[in-house]
Enzyme design. Structure first.
Site: not given
Length: 466
Positions: A437-438
């Site tokens: 999700h970064r």
């Protein structure tokens, strides 16, 4: 043993095979003391991280000693085998030759020139002649050293009778200490009475269920003998974490606590894909090739990545940059007897469907044979894990370190499904996509997963979307 004899002995150390590893397990020795070896001859097989590698010896000579038995984990840079490069098949006969000391420089000078690198991560180094101290030592110390080297004295009974010392390598002694096992109580099974790691584990395992406790009760009160609960087998078994399992555990922990994982799911009707699989099996272009659902799933994922290339990336923590990959090295998780490995197909995005079929077949067969090379497991960008082969519906896969996404494929089952307004039996599966999700937000991850599902539902999109 004279200085001249010592000067003729070369110690071959455990090399780093190019993966930056710190240790390896000796799986099998192909030579024994007294065997003649030649430059480039394979002397043993070791397991490093996720691959089994054969190690060649870099010089000619006669094997003097194997420092570690099979099954021992050895640190990189530790000597594992001693070779008499002078070719003496009976080194003991040379012991009386005391005047050998002045000849030592002549024996050592040509050795570095004769050595040639034959393995990645291993080359010519002057330090290779270092070995464990074997110079003038007291007789008692020499006897202990001989025992640690795996050569019990042939007949020095007097000293051994006074203070017996179990024969075991340092790693085995440490293991025994960690498990609380007294080496004096262990029955050795190794050569020359050496206690092995398996011996220590065997001594540790049976302790929870000893029989002698029940015997005194039976003698004192025969009727009370059935009272204690007995077990036919051991209640616990401790398995050392090493090799593939150790590296996999470290990678998964590092990934799970470094990359914020998000997993999305979709259930899809793959009936048309399964029909296409059967049709391709009859196609002349695929004659002799293995065609299965994984082939079309891999092609579907590659097409989805082509439509949404930002998902094919990695996070560079040191530089604080997102690295977009303009190629796809497609990883395929494979269960092997040594554990889970993830080799990848290099430049999978550029392969045709028949080429992809060949690459998948080679990858799987090589993995099952345990011949996957370290290079084949490096540089992956996206991975597929097929948990459906175990009858599992789906899962929440953990990212392979350095990758941004992993697709889990569940079992394909016949289920009731609404098709063209009617409930019909259809072949259905569940897909799960985990992503970092970064660098992958919910929108991007959802689009990729939706595209894969859409292609598998209507495989003609493999052509219309290309």
């Amino acid at each position: 043993m004279t200085t001249m004899t010592e000067a003729s002995v070369r110690e071959f150390k455990m090399p780093d095979v190019g993966e930056g590893l710190t240790e390896a397990e000796i799986l099998k020795w192909y030579v024994q003391p007294g065997d003649a070896v030649t430059d480039g001859q394979v002397v043993c097989e070791v397991e490093t991280a996720k691959a089994a590698v054969e190690l060649p010896i870099p010089y000619d000579g006669v094997v003097r000693e194997l420092h570690f038995p099979e099954g021992t984990t050895v640190d990189v840079g530790t000597a594992i085998i001693a070779v008499d490069v002078a070719g003496g098949a009976a080194p003991v006969a040379e012991e009386p030759a005391a005047p050998a000391v002045p000849e030592q420089p002549r024996a050592e000078e040509p050795q570095p020139q004769a050595r040639q690198p034959v393995l990645v991560g291993y080359g010519v180094a002057a330090s290779s002649t270092k070995r464990r101290p074997r110079k003038a030592v007291p007789p008692a110390a020499a006897a202990v050293q001989a025992e640690l080297n795996g050569h019990a004295p042939a007949a020095p009974a007097a000293q051994a009778a006074e203070k017996p010392r179990p024969l075991a390598k340092p790693p085995v002694r440490k293991l025994a200490k960690d498990l609380g096992v007294d080496l004096a109580t262990v029955v050795p099974t190794g050569p020359d009475g050496i206690i092995t790691r398996d011996d220590v584990h065997a001594a540790a395992a049976p302790q929870p269920a000893p029989a002698p406790v029940a015997e005194p009760r039976a003698a004192a009160a025969p009727q009370a003998a059935p009272a204690p609960v007995s077990f036919d087998g051991v209640r616990e078994t401790r398995i050392p974490v090493k090799g593939v399992r150790k590296v996999t555990a470290q990678a998964m922990v590092g990934s799970a606590f470094t990359a914020p994982h998000v997993t999305e799911f979709v259930t899809v009707d793959v009936t048309r894909t399964m029909k296409l699989v059967e049709e391709l099996k009859q196609d002349k272009e695929f004659a002799g090739r293995r065609v299965n659902p994984l082939l079309l799933i891999a092609k579907a994922l590659l097409l989805a990545i082509r439509r949404h290339p930002d998902i094919n990336a990695s996070w560079d923590e040191a530089a604080q940059e997102i690295v977009l990959k303009h190629y796809v090295n497609l990883g395929i998780a494979a269960a092997t007897p040594r554990g889970l490995i993830v080799p990848n197909i290099k430049d999978a995005h550029a392969r045709t469907l028949p080429e992809l079929a060949d690459s998948l077949a080679d990858l799987v067969s090589t993995a099952k044979e345990g011949k996957t090379t370290p290079a084949a497991m490096q540089g992956g960008t996206v991975t597929i894990t097929n948990v459906g082969v175990f009858g599992v519906d789906t899962g929440t896969p953990i990212l392979n370190p350095g990758e941004s996404a992993i697709l889990a494929v569940g079992a394909i089952k016949l289920q009731p499904w609404v098709h063209k307004g009617k409930i019909k039996p259809r072949q259905v599966t569940t897909l799960a996509l985990s992503f970092d999700h970064r660098l992958v937000d919910g929108e991007l991850g959802s689009k990729v997963l939706a595209d894969v599902a859409a292609i598998l539902e209507q495989p003609k999109r493999l052509m219309t979307w290309s």
